[in-house]
Write a protein that holds these residues in place. Structure first.
Motif, PDB file in Angstrom:
ATOM      1  N   PRO A  12       0.840  -1.199   0.019  1.00  0.00           N
ATOM      2  CA  PRO A  12       0.169  -0.121   0.008  1.00  0.00           C
ATOM      3  C   PRO A  12       0.806   1.433  -0.053  1.00  0.00           C
ATOM      4  O   PRO A  12       0.501   2.331  -0.698  1.00  0.00           O
ATOM      5  N   PHE A  13       1.842   1.510   0.877  1.00  0.00           N
ATOM      6  CA  PHE A  13       2.641   2.488   0.603  1.00  0.00           C
ATOM      7  C   PHE A  13       3.337   2.793  -0.678  1.00  0.00           C
ATOM      8  O   PHE A  13       3.256   3.708  -1.065  1.00  0.00           O
ATOM      9  N   VAL A  14       4.024   1.646  -1.215  1.00  0.00           N
ATOM     10  CA  VAL A  14       4.454   1.859  -2.670  1.00  0.00           C
ATOM     11  C   VAL A  14       3.363   2.324  -3.623  1.00  0.00           C
ATOM     12  O   VAL A  14       3.649   3.001  -4.378  1.00  0.00           O
ATOM     13  N   ALA A  15       1.958   1.868  -3.643  1.00  0.00           N
ATOM     14  CA  ALA A  15       1.123   2.336  -4.334  1.00  0.00           C
ATOM     15  C   ALA A  15       0.729   3.525  -4.163  1.00  0.00           C
ATOM     16  O   ALA A  15       0.581   4.308  -5.200  1.00  0.00           O
ATOM     17  N   MET A  16       0.711   4.161  -3.017  1.00  0.00           N
ATOM     18  CA  MET A  16       0.245   5.517  -2.634  1.00  0.00           C
ATOM     19  C   MET A  16       1.376   6.512  -2.854  1.00  0.00           C
ATOM     20  O   MET A  16       1.213   7.585  -3.419  1.00  0.00           O
ATOM     21  N   LEU A  17       2.564   6.011  -2.704  1.00  0.00           N
ATOM     22  CA  LEU A  17       3.818   7.042  -3.030  1.00  0.00           C
ATOM     23  C   LEU A  17       4.233   7.297  -4.594  1.00  0.00           C
ATOM     24  O   LEU A  17       4.882   8.147  -4.853  1.00  0.00           O
ATOM     25  N   TRP A  18       3.650   6.325  -5.285  1.00  0.00           N
ATOM     26  CA  TRP A  18       3.901   6.366  -6.773  1.00  0.00           C
ATOM     27  C   TRP A  18       2.758   7.126  -7.382  1.00  0.00           C
ATOM     28  O   TRP A  18       1.962   6.709  -8.087  1.00  0.00           O
ATOM     29  N   VAL A  19       2.758   8.190  -6.951  1.00  0.00           N
ATOM     30  CA  VAL A  19       1.768   9.232  -7.554  1.00  0.00           C
ATOM     31  C   VAL A  19       1.318   9.400  -9.051  1.00  0.00           C
ATOM     32  O   VAL A  19       0.260   9.478  -9.592  1.00  0.00           O
ATOM     33  N   SER A  20       2.373   9.517  -9.807  1.00  0.00           N
ATOM     34  CA  SER A  20       2.261   9.716 -10.988  1.00  0.00           C
ATOM     35  C   SER A  20       1.524   8.423 -11.756  1.00  0.00           C
ATOM     36  O   SER A  20       1.133   8.731 -13.024  1.00  0.00           O
ATOM     37  N   SER A  21       1.562   7.343 -11.043  1.00  0.00           N
ATOM     38  CA  SER A  21       0.686   6.309 -11.719  1.00  0.00           C
ATOM     39  C   SER A  21      -0.849   6.553 -11.475  1.00  0.00           C
ATOM     40  O   SER A  21      -1.664   5.864 -12.391  1.00  0.00           O
ATOM     41  N   TYR A  22      -1.328   7.414 -10.703  1.00  0.00           N
ATOM     42  CA  TYR A  22      -2.893   7.523 -10.538  1.00  0.00           C
ATOM     43  C   TYR A  22      -3.256   9.171 -10.373  1.00  0.00           C
ATOM     44  O   TYR A  22      -4.594   9.402 -10.048  1.00  0.00           O
ATOM     45  N   ALA A  23      -2.173   9.997 -10.820  1.00  0.00           N
ATOM     46  CA  ALA A  23      -2.715  11.263 -11.023  1.00  0.00           C
ATOM     47  C   ALA A  23      -3.196  11.663 -12.143  1.00  0.00           C
ATOM     48  O   ALA A  23      -2.561  12.425 -12.989  1.00  0.00           O
ATOM     49  N   LYS A  24      -4.447  11.401 -12.228  1.00  0.00           N
ATOM     50  CA  LYS A  24      -4.967  11.382 -13.585  1.00  0.00           C
ATOM     51  C   LYS A  24      -6.927  11.448 -13.286  1.00  0.00           C
ATOM     52  O   LYS A  24      -7.083  10.901 -12.324  1.00  0.00           O
ATOM     53  N   VAL A  25      -7.602  11.952 -14.323  1.00  0.00           N
ATOM     54  CA  VAL A  25      -8.798  12.138 -14.282  1.00  0.00           C
ATOM     55  C   VAL A  25      -9.735  10.668 -14.431  1.00  0.00           C
ATOM     56  O   VAL A  25     -10.575  10.234 -14.127  1.00  0.00           O
ATOM     57  N   ALA A  28     -13.143   7.329 -15.047  1.00  0.00           N
ATOM     58  CA  ALA A  28     -13.967   7.787 -14.046  1.00  0.00           C
ATOM     59  C   ALA A  28     -14.777   6.634 -13.676  1.00  0.00           C
ATOM     60  O   ALA A  28     -15.113   5.626 -14.411  1.00  0.00           O
ATOM     61  N   PHE A  29     -15.118   6.454 -12.328  1.00  0.00           N
ATOM     62  CA  PHE A  29     -16.099   5.385 -11.855  1.00  0.00           C
ATOM     63  C   PHE A  29     -17.244   5.902 -11.350  1.00  0.00           C
ATOM     64  O   PHE A  29     -17.082   6.550 -10.362  1.00  0.00           O
ATOM     65  N   ILE A  30     -18.414   5.836 -11.934  1.00  0.00           N
ATOM     66  CA  ILE A  30     -19.576   6.324 -11.490  1.00  0.00           C
ATOM     67  C   ILE A  30     -19.876   7.884 -11.199  1.00  0.00           C
ATOM     68  O   ILE A  30     -20.090   8.239 -10.322  1.00  0.00           O
ATOM     69  N   GLY A  31     -19.004   8.460 -12.041  1.00  0.00           N
ATOM     70  CA  GLY A  31     -18.736  10.136 -11.831  1.00  0.00           C
ATOM     71  C   GLY A  31     -17.663  10.426 -11.304  1.00  0.00           C
ATOM     72  O   GLY A  31     -17.331  11.799 -10.802  1.00  0.00           O
ATOM     73  N   ILE A  32     -16.755   9.556 -10.630  1.00  0.00           N
ATOM     74  CA  ILE A  32     -15.899   9.988  -9.559  1.00  0.00           C
ATOM     75  C   ILE A  32     -14.344  10.019 -10.504  1.00  0.00           C
ATOM     76  O   ILE A  32     -14.140   8.677 -10.951  1.00  0.00           O
ATOM     77  N   PRO A  33     -13.873  10.811 -10.383  1.00  0.00           N
ATOM     78  CA  PRO A  33     -12.482  10.637 -11.032  1.00  0.00           C
ATOM     79  C   PRO A  33     -11.379   9.660 -10.493  1.00  0.00           C
ATOM     80  O   PRO A  33     -11.342   9.414  -9.490  1.00  0.00           O
ATOM     81  N   PHE A  35      -8.349   9.648  -9.501  1.00  0.00           N
ATOM     82  CA  PHE A  35      -7.599   9.863  -8.579  1.00  0.00           C
ATOM     83  C   PHE A  35      -8.098   9.773  -7.388  1.00  0.00           C
ATOM     84  O   PHE A  35      -7.436   9.170  -6.360  1.00  0.00           O
ATOM     85  N   TYR A  36      -9.504   9.695  -7.079  1.00  0.00           N
ATOM     86  CA  TYR A  36     -10.153   9.614  -6.054  1.00  0.00           C
ATOM     87  C   TYR A  36     -10.274   8.275  -5.659  1.00  0.00           C
ATOM     88  O   TYR A  36     -10.378   7.496  -4.697  1.00  0.00           O
ATOM     89  N   TRP A  37     -11.193   7.535  -6.561  1.00  0.00           N
ATOM     90  CA  TRP A  37     -11.513   6.114  -6.452  1.00  0.00           C
ATOM     91  C   TRP A  37     -10.419   5.275  -6.364  1.00  0.00           C
ATOM     92  O   TRP A  37     -10.571   4.154  -5.705  1.00  0.00           O
ATOM     93  N   TYR A  38      -9.393   5.493  -6.941  1.00  0.00           N
ATOM     94  CA  TYR A  38      -8.141   4.588  -6.701  1.00  0.00           C
ATOM     95  C   TYR A  38      -7.678   4.732  -5.399  1.00  0.00           C
ATOM     96  O   TYR A  38      -7.479   3.553  -4.683  1.00  0.00           O
ATOM     97  N   GLN A  39      -7.597   5.901  -4.555  1.00  0.00           N
ATOM     98  CA  GLN A  39      -7.069   6.024  -3.360  1.00  0.00           C
ATOM     99  C   GLN A  39      -8.044   5.223  -2.504  1.00  0.00           C
ATOM    100  O   GLN A  39      -7.723   4.826  -1.457  1.00  0.00           O
ATOM    101  N   MET A  40      -9.420   5.356  -2.795  1.00  0.00           N
ATOM    102  CA  MET A  40     -10.519   4.735  -1.693  1.00  0.00           C
ATOM    103  C   MET A  40     -10.311   3.163  -1.986  1.00  0.00           C
ATOM    104  O   MET A  40     -10.341   2.433  -1.042  1.00  0.00           O
ATOM    105  N   LEU A  41     -10.332   2.803  -3.182  1.00  0.00           N
ATOM    106  CA  LEU A  41      -9.723   1.206  -3.356  1.00  0.00           C
ATOM    107  C   LEU A  41      -8.565   0.794  -2.549  1.00  0.00           C
ATOM    108  O   LEU A  41      -8.702  -0.323  -2.052  1.00  0.00           O
ATOM    109  N   TRP A  42      -7.678   1.546  -2.666  1.00  0.00           N
ATOM    110  CA  TRP A  42      -6.492   1.036  -1.717  1.00  0.00           C
ATOM    111  C   TRP A  42      -6.680   1.176  -0.326  1.00  0.00           C
ATOM    112  O   TRP A  42      -6.079   0.389   0.424  1.00  0.00           O
TER     113      TRP A  42
END
Length: 70
Positions: A12-25, A28-33, A35-42
Motif C-alpha cells: 500500500p505504501f508503494v502504491a500510494m507513493l507512486w503518485v504519477s501512476s494515478y494522478a489523472k482524471v 472515471a467510475f460512477i462519475g468519480i475521477p 484519482f479519488y476512487w483509486y485511493q479509496m480502493l487502496w
C-alpha cells in the motif's frame, strides 16, 4: 513467511507513493475521477492486506512456539 508479511504491509505504501501512476482524471467510475476512487480502493485493499499479514504473523508465531517446545 515473513517476506510475504512484509510485502503485504509495504504494497500500500508503494502504491500510494507512486503518485504519477494515478494522478489523472480518467477512467472515471460512477462519475468519480480516477484519482479519488483509486485511493479509496487502496483503503480497502490495504485493510485486507493488513488482515492477511496479521493472520500470517499469528500462524508464524504459533509454529515457532510449537516447534520450540517439541
Amino acid at each position: 513467511m515473513r517476506v510475504v508479511i512484509a510485502l503485504c504491509l509495504v504494497a500500500p505504501f508503494v502504491a500510494m507513493l507512486w503518485v504519477s501512476s494515478y494522478a489523472k482524471v480518467d477512467p472515471a467510475f460512477i462519475g468519480i475521477p480516477f484519482f479519488y476512487w483509486y485511493q479509496m480502493l487502496w483503503v480497502l485493499i490495504s485493510t485486507a492486506l493488513t488482515m492477511v499479514a496479521y493472520k500470517l504473523w499469528q500462524r508464524d508465531q504459533r509454529s515457532r512456539k510449537g516447534g520450540a517446545s517439541a
